[in-house]
Write an enzyme that holds these catalytic residues in place. Structure first.
Site, PDB file in Angstrom:
ATOM      1  N   GLU A  62       0.852  -1.188   0.000  1.00  0.00           N
ATOM      2  CA  GLU A  62       0.000   0.000   0.000  1.00  0.00           C
ATOM      3  C   GLU A  62       0.885   1.235   0.000  1.00  0.00           C
ATOM      4  OE1 GLU A  62      -3.321   2.331   2.731  1.00  0.00           O
ATOM      5  OE2 GLU A  62      -3.309   0.141   2.725  1.00  0.00           O
ATOM      6  N   GLU A  87       4.645   5.137   3.815  1.00  0.00           N
ATOM      7  CA  GLU A  87       4.149   6.471   4.173  1.00  0.00           C
ATOM      8  C   GLU A  87       5.341   7.358   4.516  1.00  0.00           C
ATOM      9  OE1 GLU A  87       2.329   9.567   4.454  1.00  0.00           O
ATOM     10  OE2 GLU A  87       0.938   7.897   4.114  1.00  0.00           O
ATOM     11  N   ASP A 137      -1.700  11.895  -3.218  1.00  0.00           N
ATOM     12  CA  ASP A 137      -1.609  13.344  -3.385  1.00  0.00           C
ATOM     13  C   ASP A 137      -2.066  13.707  -4.793  1.00  0.00           C
ATOM     14  OD1 ASP A 137      -0.803  16.048  -3.590  1.00  0.00           O
ATOM     15  OD2 ASP A 137       0.795  15.716  -2.135  1.00  0.00           O
ATOM     16  N   LYS A 209     -12.040   8.333   7.242  1.00  0.00           N
ATOM     17  CA  LYS A 209     -12.354   9.717   7.612  1.00  0.00           C
ATOM     18  C   LYS A 209     -12.046  10.663   6.468  1.00  0.00           C
ATOM     19  CE  LYS A 209     -11.124  13.256  11.028  1.00  0.00           C
ATOM     20  NZ  LYS A 209     -10.298  13.554  12.238  1.00  0.00           N
ATOM     21  N   PHE A 210     -10.926  10.440   5.805  1.00  0.00           N
ATOM     22  CA  PHE A 210     -10.548  11.280   4.662  1.00  0.00           C
ATOM     23  C   PHE A 210     -11.577  11.165   3.548  1.00  0.00           C
ATOM     24  CE2 PHE A 210      -8.544  11.902   0.554  1.00  0.00           C
ATOM     25  CZ  PHE A 210      -7.843  13.083   0.729  1.00  0.00           C
TER      26      PHE A 210
END
Length: 230
Positions: A62, A87, A137, A209-210
């Site tokens: 991921e 990340e 992004d 949530k995003f």
């Protein structure tokens, strides 16, 4: 003697915005990074997945795990496979490690840094069962579109890392990026679309949530699910 030229010069696909760690973030790194962190640097060579995870199992990659809401939930629901999350933001990594520890996950590891060198040097062809790129992004300004992670060269690299039949799953709430994703993934000859265009959100991908924030703002959600040809 001058240093050797790096093998790859590339445009960064993320805009690093340095936030401030809270005490709980620092505590998570101190206590949980030895359990969940992958200490890899360019030049270290390929990752030994059985050694990293302590077993032999299919591996999911991921890219851009954010605060780890989806990564932790999906790893919890799919413990037969291992997840390597990538990340750059330490706050998100700390949140993911906390989520993983709360759930008692052993099938999740995290790499902090730029995903591209990892793809070029650390992962063997055919070593991945699935690639996930959720809400990357968007680089909304047209002059910055070249920084988006879903580009032909990157997709070609990622596809080569998938096993035959492996899944390439993207999601975004930015319509023009969704269109670019669909064009780029469709143009990759080694991939085939599992849907007629965009796919319904699969039940196994949780709404984060995003994502809820994007829906509240009136944006549609686009899932793209392709499979590597056998």
């Amino acid at each position: 003697m001058p240093d050797e030229e790096p093998q790859h010069r590339h445009i960064l696909t993320f805009n690093f915005r340095q936030g401030r760690n809270k005490p709980r973030h620092d505590e998570a790194f101190a206590s949980l990074w030895p359990r969940y962190g992958l200490d890899w640097e360019p030049g270290d060579g390929p990752i030994d997945f059985p050694k990293l995870f302590g077993r032999t199992a299919p591996v999911v990659l991921e890219i851009g795990s954010g605060n780890g809401e989806a990564a932790a939930a999906m790893s919890d629901a799919d413990r037969a496979r291992d997840l390597l999350a990538v990340e750059v933001y330490p706050q998100g990594i700390a949140d993911l490690m906390d989520r993983a520890a709360e759930r008692g996950l052993d099938n999740l590891r995290i790499y902090q840094g730029d995903a591209l060198p990892l793809l070029w040097e650390a992962l063997a062809p055919g070593s991945l069962d699935e690639v996930r790129v959720y809400f990357p992004d968007p680089w909304p300004k047209k002059r910055h579109h070249k920084r988006r992670i879903i580009q032909p060269d990157h997709v070609r690299t990622l596809t080569a890392l998938l096993r035959p039949g492996g899944v390439f799953h993207c999601a975004t709430d930015i319509e023009d990026y969704a269109e670019q994703m669909l064009d780029v993934l469709t143009a990759e000859p080694a991939l085939e679309n599992t849907a007629d265009g965009y796919a319904p959100r699969p039940d196994h991908r949780p709404v984060t949530k995003f994502e809820r924030r994007g829906v509240k703002a009136g944006r549609d959600i686009f899932d793209l699910i392709f499979r590597k040809r056998r």
